[in-house]
Design a protein around this motif. Structure first.
Motif, PDB file in Angstrom:
ATOM      1  N   UNK A 130       0.851  -1.184   0.000  1.00  0.00           N
ATOM      2  CA  UNK A 130       0.000   0.000   0.000  1.00  0.00           C
ATOM      3  C   UNK A 130       0.889   1.237   0.000  1.00  0.00           C
ATOM      4  N   UNK A 131       0.353   2.421  -0.375  1.00  0.00           N
ATOM      5  CA  UNK A 131       1.216   3.582  -0.621  1.00  0.00           C
ATOM      6  C   UNK A 131       2.030   4.019   0.590  1.00  0.00           C
ATOM      7  N   UNK A 132       1.624   3.635   1.791  1.00  0.00           N
ATOM      8  CA  UNK A 132       2.338   4.121   2.969  1.00  0.00           C
ATOM      9  C   UNK A 132       3.255   3.063   3.564  1.00  0.00           C
ATOM     10  N   UNK A 133       3.474   1.985   2.790  1.00  0.00           N
ATOM     11  CA  UNK A 133       4.373   0.934   3.260  1.00  0.00           C
ATOM     12  C   UNK A 133       5.819   1.441   3.222  1.00  0.00           C
ATOM     13  N   UNK A 134       6.554   1.200   4.298  1.00  0.00           N
ATOM     14  CA  UNK A 134       7.969   1.588   4.414  1.00  0.00           C
ATOM     15  C   UNK A 134       8.196   3.092   4.252  1.00  0.00           C
ATOM     16  N   UNK A 161      -7.001  -3.834   0.643  1.00  0.00           N
ATOM     17  CA  UNK A 161      -7.106  -3.697  -0.810  1.00  0.00           C
ATOM     18  C   UNK A 161      -7.472  -2.277  -1.195  1.00  0.00           C
ATOM     19  N   UNK A 162      -8.371  -1.648  -0.425  1.00  0.00           N
ATOM     20  CA  UNK A 162      -8.749  -0.257  -0.747  1.00  0.00           C
ATOM     21  C   UNK A 162      -7.517   0.638  -0.676  1.00  0.00           C
ATOM     22  N   UNK A 163      -6.704   0.437   0.367  1.00  0.00           N
ATOM     23  CA  UNK A 163      -5.540   1.320   0.510  1.00  0.00           C
ATOM     24  C   UNK A 163      -4.497   1.028  -0.561  1.00  0.00           C
TER      25      UNK A 163
END
Lengths: 164, 185
Positions: free
Chosen positions: A117-121, B8-10
């Motif tokens: 997801x975009x905020x991973x790491x 999944x949404x994120x």
């Protein structure tokens, strides 16, 4: 608990049964309305049921869902028990349009490390940062510029002259 | 599993990036920004799925070009009527609209498919730092600049200027101003 995250919410909001009072292809629909419809309405008080008799039109059911999708199923020459199954299907559906899946995606070993997801790491300091940030996103220069090296050289020259 | 659905949404969520175009080459930063608009920086990228992010660019009035490209770089247009051909220099277009140079650079670098208009809609260009608060509230990360911002002569203090190393002093009667050269349109 596939429907929603907490409790179950019936996604079907309204169902319209349109039929003809005299035509033969509405026979099953008329049987359904006489024998099974009241049971359905008692079991599902959250669903609005409309009956729409129209002369010489084929019978069909229109189901309207919470997400705004409307599904229409024409059911001429269907028996009452078949119509029972169709109505039950309309009731239990999520309201998402049935589309063709072009590729079959399946895995027996789902990812252990989890979904991306975009905020991973990402650095957690981003959470309290205000943008635009002038300081931390400048171009990082690895090599010294000519001006910098000249100024540094002059410093050493000055120091050596002071020592002398 | 309900938790998986939220994950999944994120995964598919669009994030907002900020880029400060202060003294950044318009063409090179365009090549860098299309990566974010197309979503190529994500591991889930696929050319058929629309996974691009929003990019907010500030200070587009201060973009840079190398050499004398402001004068040399031309934008051509033809209205398809006889005599409808026109040529505009980059500096002239920049005078008319300070966001247009970057807009055109990014538009021409994006692939010419049906996703391009939507990707351009996700690009928000502002000539200065006055960005609407509802746009700025979405921004969650910033993109690093691609070239150093040079220090101007008027940004040095007088002490620094006086102590700057020099080989000789100019004589008093030496004319150092070459005068304004004729501007080529």
């Amino acid at each position: 608990m596939n429907n929603g995250i907490g409790r179950y919410v019936c996604q079907l909001q309204r169902i319209t049964l349109s039929f003809c009072k005299s035509h033969a292809d509405s026979r099953g629909m008329r049987d359904f309305i006489e024998n099974h419809l009241l049971d359905f309405t008692k079991a599902n008080p959250g669903v609005v049921v409309y009956l729409k008799p129209r002369r010489h039109r084929k019978p069909r059911i229109m189901a309207q869902y919470l997400n705004g999708y409307t599904e229409s199923v024409p059911l001429p020459n269907h028996r009452a028990d078949e119509i029972c199954k169709w109505v039950d299907l309309m009731k239990t559906r999520s309201g998402v349009k049935v589309v063709r899946l072009r590729k079959m995606w399946h895995t027996d070993n789902p990812s252990i490390q989890g979904l991306w997801h975009p905020f991973l790491n990402k650095d957690t300091s981003l959470n309290i940062k205000t943008f635009p940030d002038k300081e931390h996103y400048k171009f990082e220069q690895n090599e010294k510029s000519a001006t910098d090296s000249l100024l540094e050289k002059m410093k050493t020259v000055k120091l050596s002259s002071e020592i002398d | 599993m309900a938790h998986n659905r939220v994950l999944q949404w994120s995964t598919m969520a669009r994030t907002w990036w900020l880029f400060d175009a202060q003294h950044q080459c318009a063409f090179r930063s365009a090549s860098m920004l299309i990566k974010y608009l197309q979503g190529k920086h994500k591991p889930i990228y696929h050319p058929l799925s629309d996974v691009g992010d929003h990019v907010v660019v500030i200070n587009t009035a201060d973009v840079a070009m190398r050499e004398d490209y402001w004068r040399k770089f031309k934008y051509f247009h033809h209205t398809r009527y006889p005599g409808g051909f026109s040529v505009t220099s980059a500096w002239r277009l920049h005078e008319l609209d300070p966001t247009k140079v970057l807009h055109k650079a990014i538009y021409s670098r994006l692939p010419g498919n049906l996703l391009r208009p939507n990707m351009m809609r996700r690009l928000h260009l502002y000539p200065n730092e006055n960005v609407p608060t509802e746009i700025l509230a979405n921004v969650s990360d910033q993109i690093q600049q691609i070239q150093p911002i040079p220090k101007r002569l008027d940004q040095y203090t007088e002490e620094e200027l006086a102590s700057f190393p020099k080989v000789f002093d100019w004589p008093e009667d030496h004319v150092r101003d070459p005068g304004q050269t004729k501007r080529k349109r």
